[in-house]
Design an enzyme around this catalytic site. Structure first.
Site, mmCIF file in Angstrom:
data_model
loop_
_atom_site.group_PDB
_atom_site.id
_atom_site.type_symbol
_atom_site.label_atom_id
_atom_site.label_comp_id
_atom_site.label_asym_id
_atom_site.label_seq_id
_atom_site.Cartn_x
_atom_site.Cartn_y
_atom_site.Cartn_z
ATOM 1 N N GLN A 85 32.203 5.477 4.085
ATOM 2 C CA GLN A 85 32.109 4.137 4.676
ATOM 3 C C GLN A 85 30.643 3.740 4.891
ATOM 4 O O GLN A 85 30.304 3.081 5.871
ATOM 5 C CB GLN A 85 32.872 4.079 6.009
ATOM 6 N N SER A 86 29.788 4.119 3.966
ATOM 7 C CA SER A 86 28.354 3.864 4.127
ATOM 8 C C SER A 86 28.036 2.367 4.180
ATOM 9 O O SER A 86 28.378 1.612 3.264
ATOM 10 C CB SER A 86 27.627 4.503 2.946
#
Ligand SMILES: Cc1ncc(COP(=O)(O)O)c(C=O)c1O
Length: 353
Positions: A85-86
């Protein structure tokens, strides 16, 4: 030791290539309900979650310089890495698309998610980024820079075989390496300190700026900005992933590279690098009950959305430090909201009781 004016620093920075991706300045205002409860007279928030590019966040400021560098190297593809989920990867994909470049994202599985179609990943898929999901050997942690660059180099070779010209950049746009040989992420955050100090009510600089520290350039740039302007502002980094003894050399390295790149005549000391690693909770990207509670509280008291991986931890740290009287009651404390809010939608099962 030289003290610079904001105009002098802005002129130095204006010599660096930059593409416009943001709408600046981001707002700065006083929070109404939180400070009193935690014994603070004044708590301000700088809304870098509102930088304007694809849900905003600190990375869009950095990417203005990084993509300008990629364009000046005539790249047509940007390759980088992050976790599933960068925020960095989402911002890079949006910035790359906006500049006509192809985004390739290597996403390391540092934690488990039940869906790969939520939050930042959903938007990356809408951006049609080329997403490669990769396993990590180090449980719960991102691979180190060398391992990740080895992975990226393979991806770059594939892209070159297809006739592309890739630009490789490290996670968070913080550490130099790959195609980026100057600390461009930190440069952007030095500018943020100039912007912030010019916005402060009564022109009195903040005593403390509290920020989530992940890959290091946000804190490093703020520190260099404060010292170059001759401010006594202390930049307090709340570690989100690693212990402070791992972060300190990283932040120091980035800050020193920035001082050198700009030819600044300032001294930096390790005492300038204030880090707290007491709020790591269950580890990077793991959403604990404490994180769910703070997100709910800040939303209900201030109508403000925090993200579960970075800004919630930074706020837990700030409020705990206030409780423990780390700040003087009269101190002007600024919370830097660095964005990341789309990740909230990927963690609903941990956030709802
Ligand atoms: C939302 C958010 N806040 C803070 C940070 C930390 O910034 P930096 O990587 O510059 O330390 C990151 C990225 O790591 C982020 O995505």
């Amino acid at each position: 030791m030289t003290v610079y004016t904001s105009v002098q620093l802005e002129e130095m920075i204006a010599r660096w290539p930059r593409v416009r991706l943001t709408s600046l300045p981001t707002p700065l205002y006083r929070l109404k309900n939180l400070p009193g409860e935690f014994g603070l007279q004044e708590l301000l928030i700088k809304r870098d979650d509102l930088t304007g590019l694809a849900f905003g966040g600190n990375k869009s400021r950095k990417l203005e310089f990084i993509l300008a560098d990629a364009l000046s190297q005539e790249a047509d593809t940007v390759i980088t890495w992050g976790s599933l989920q960068s925020n960095w990867c989402l911002q890079t994909a949006a910035a790359a698309r906006k500049c006509g470049l192809k985004p390739v994202l290597v996403l390391f599985k540092t934690y488990q998610l039940s869906s790969l179609d939520q939050g930042n990943l959903l938007i990356e898929k809408l951006l049609e980024a080329d997403i490669r999901i990769a396993e990590t050997e180090v449980g719960g942690k991102s691979p180190d820079q060398d391992q990740a660059f080895r992975f990226l180099a393979e991806v770059a070779r594939e892209e070159m075989k297809k006739g592309h010209r890739p630009y490789l950049v490290s996670v968070g746009g913080s550490m130099t390496g790959g195609s980026m040989d100057k600390p461009l992420g930190a440069l952007a955050y030095m500018l943020n300190m100039i912007e912030l100090s010019g916005q402060m009510p009564d022109s009195k600089p903040p005593d403390h700026v509290v920020v989530a520290t992940g890959s290091g350039a946000t804190q490093a740039g703020l520190i260099v900005g404060a010292r170059a302007l001759g401010l006594n502002t202390r930049v307090v980094g709340i570690c989100v992933s690693d212990r402070k003894d791992e972060f300190l050399p990283r932040v120091r390295k980035i800050a020193l590279e920035l001082v050198e790149a700009l030819g600044l005549k300032i001294n930096l000391d390790d005492r300038d690098i204030i880090l707290f690693d007491d709020y790591l909770g269950e580890g990077y990207g793991r959403v604990s009950a404490e994180i769910a509670t703070i997100i709910r509280m800040v939303l209900q008291k201030e109508g403000l959305v925090l993200d579960p991986v970075y800004t919630a931890k930074a706020m837990i740290g700030l409020l705990d430090l206030a409780r423990k009287k780390f700040f003087q009651p009269s101190d002007r404390v600024v919370f830097l909201h660095t964005g990341g809010t789309p990740a909230l939608f990927a963690f609903s099962e941990w956030l709802l009781p």
